[in-house]
Design a protein around this motif. Structure first.
Motif, mmCIF file in Angstrom:
data_model
loop_
_atom_site.group_PDB
_atom_site.id
_atom_site.type_symbol
_atom_site.label_atom_id
_atom_site.label_comp_id
_atom_site.label_asym_id
_atom_site.label_seq_id
_atom_site.Cartn_x
_atom_site.Cartn_y
_atom_site.Cartn_z
ATOM 1 N N CYS A 1 -1.761 19.750 -30.359
ATOM 2 C CA CYS A 1 -1.024 21.111 -30.546
ATOM 3 C C CYS A 1 -2.029 22.059 -30.877
ATOM 4 N N ILE A 2 -1.657 23.461 -30.347
ATOM 5 C CA ILE A 2 -2.702 24.406 -30.309
ATOM 6 C C ILE A 2 -1.977 25.672 -31.063
ATOM 7 N N SER A 3 -2.298 26.137 -32.338
ATOM 8 C CA SER A 3 -1.412 27.045 -32.897
ATOM 9 C C SER A 3 -2.403 27.711 -33.991
ATOM 10 N N GLU B 1 -8.859 31.969 -26.228
ATOM 11 C CA GLU B 1 -9.467 30.780 -27.013
ATOM 12 C C GLU B 1 -8.903 29.602 -26.863
ATOM 13 N N ALA B 2 -7.535 29.348 -26.840
ATOM 14 C CA ALA B 2 -6.892 28.162 -26.601
ATOM 15 C C ALA B 2 -7.635 27.418 -25.239
ATOM 16 N N SER C 1 -0.830 36.334 -28.596
ATOM 17 C CA SER C 1 -1.931 37.089 -28.832
ATOM 18 C C SER C 1 -2.883 36.727 -27.615
ATOM 19 N N PRO C 2 -3.317 37.644 -26.621
ATOM 20 C CA PRO C 2 -4.086 37.422 -25.664
ATOM 21 C C PRO C 2 -5.400 36.750 -26.017
ATOM 22 N N VAL D 1 -6.215 28.100 -33.687
ATOM 23 C CA VAL D 1 -6.964 29.270 -33.090
ATOM 24 C C VAL D 1 -6.716 30.589 -34.130
ATOM 25 N N GLY D 2 -7.618 31.423 -33.656
ATOM 26 C CA GLY D 2 -7.586 32.786 -34.682
ATOM 27 C C GLY D 2 -8.140 32.596 -35.939
#
Length: 271
Positions: free
Chosen positions: A114-116, A19-20, A13-14, A135-136
């Motif tokens: 970790c970014i997820s 956001e990451a 997702s853009p 994120v999200g």
């Protein structure tokens, strides 16, 4: 030096890629190395955010098997052998395949983050990382189009009936003896419905309306029970005084709770 390696076939997702980068820079500082790995199709969808965030795209060869994870892992180990090597390496993916890589990077003295998305992160991968950034979380979950009608029907059922305006009229003949009883019965039904909105909500809540309100359940992965309960409360599918644990236990053939004693996670078995 900080490096961010994005598995674009997983974090596709853009908005979440943007956001990451923003979250990592806010928490850790400037990100010197920014790379994204994935298929040509996913890279095309991320073109704008890759350009705006100056992220280098690494497109996979068009092979029958996806090789994104291997490409990212090879570059990560190459960066770990540089002098000086990165002090922190962020892997933007929830795949369990990266655990061996994370262990090797930590053995070389590199801090690994970790970014997820919460729904895509394997629970078995969490202990391997020094930190996990989700994120999200601020995204609004929208039910699937085919489920909107079901959800709208559920909300309509629990909505109190509007009061009817009474217009003045000419005198009429006295009502029969049965009429006052009917009117009294209707008033009692309305009063009972107003006093117990929670029971009305539970009566129309079904596995289908629950999944419509929280589509991430369709992934079949373990999700935080508190997150699901919040959405159900917001959607008026769960009364404030009711517990989500009790609700899900009503549908054992559709949902599974864990741990058995004091559940804090839930997943969808089948619809």
């Amino acid at each position: 030096m900080i490096a961010l390696l994005i598995d674009a076939d997983n974090l596709s997702s853009p908005a979440w890629v943007d956001e990451a980068v923003e979250t990592l820079e806010r928490n850790e500082g400037a990100v010197a190395i920014r790379r994204a790995y994935g298929s040509a199709e996913n890279m095309k969808g991320l073109a704008d955010v890759l350009r705006l965030r100056a992220i280098r795209p690494f497109v996979n060869l068009p092979l029958s098997k996806n090789t994104t994870d291997m490409s990212l892992a090879v570059d990560a180990m190459e960066l770990a052998c540089l002098a000086p090597r990165p002090k922190l390496m962020a892997i933007a993916s929830g795949d369990l395949d990266f655990v061996p890589l994370v262990v090797r990077l930590r053995e070389r003295g590199i801090r690994v983050v970790c970014i997820s998305e919460r729904a895509k992160l394997s629970q078995d991968a969490i202990p391997a990382y020094d930190q996990v950034i989700y994120v999200g979380a601020g995204q609004v979950l929208v039910p699937e189009p085919e489920k909107l009608e079901i959800l709208a029907l559920a909300v309509e059922v629990v909505r109190p009936a509007p009061k009817k305006s009474v217009a003045k009229a000419a005198p009429v003949k006295p009502a029969t003896t049965k009429a006052p009883a009917v009117a009294t019965k209707k008033a009692a039904v309305k009063k009972a419905a107003k006093k117990s909105p929670g029971k009305a909500a539970e009566a129309v809540t079904s596995p289908q309306t629950i999944v419509a309100a929280f589509p991430n359940l369709r992934l079949g992965q373990w999700l935080e029970l508190s997150d699901v309960a919040k959405i159900l409360h917001d959607k008026k599918l769960l009364a404030k005084s009711a517990t989500s644990t009790k609700l899900f236990k009503k549908f054992p053939e559709h949902f599974e709770l864990t741990p058995a004693g004091k559940p804090n996670k839930v997943r969808l078995i089948q619809l």
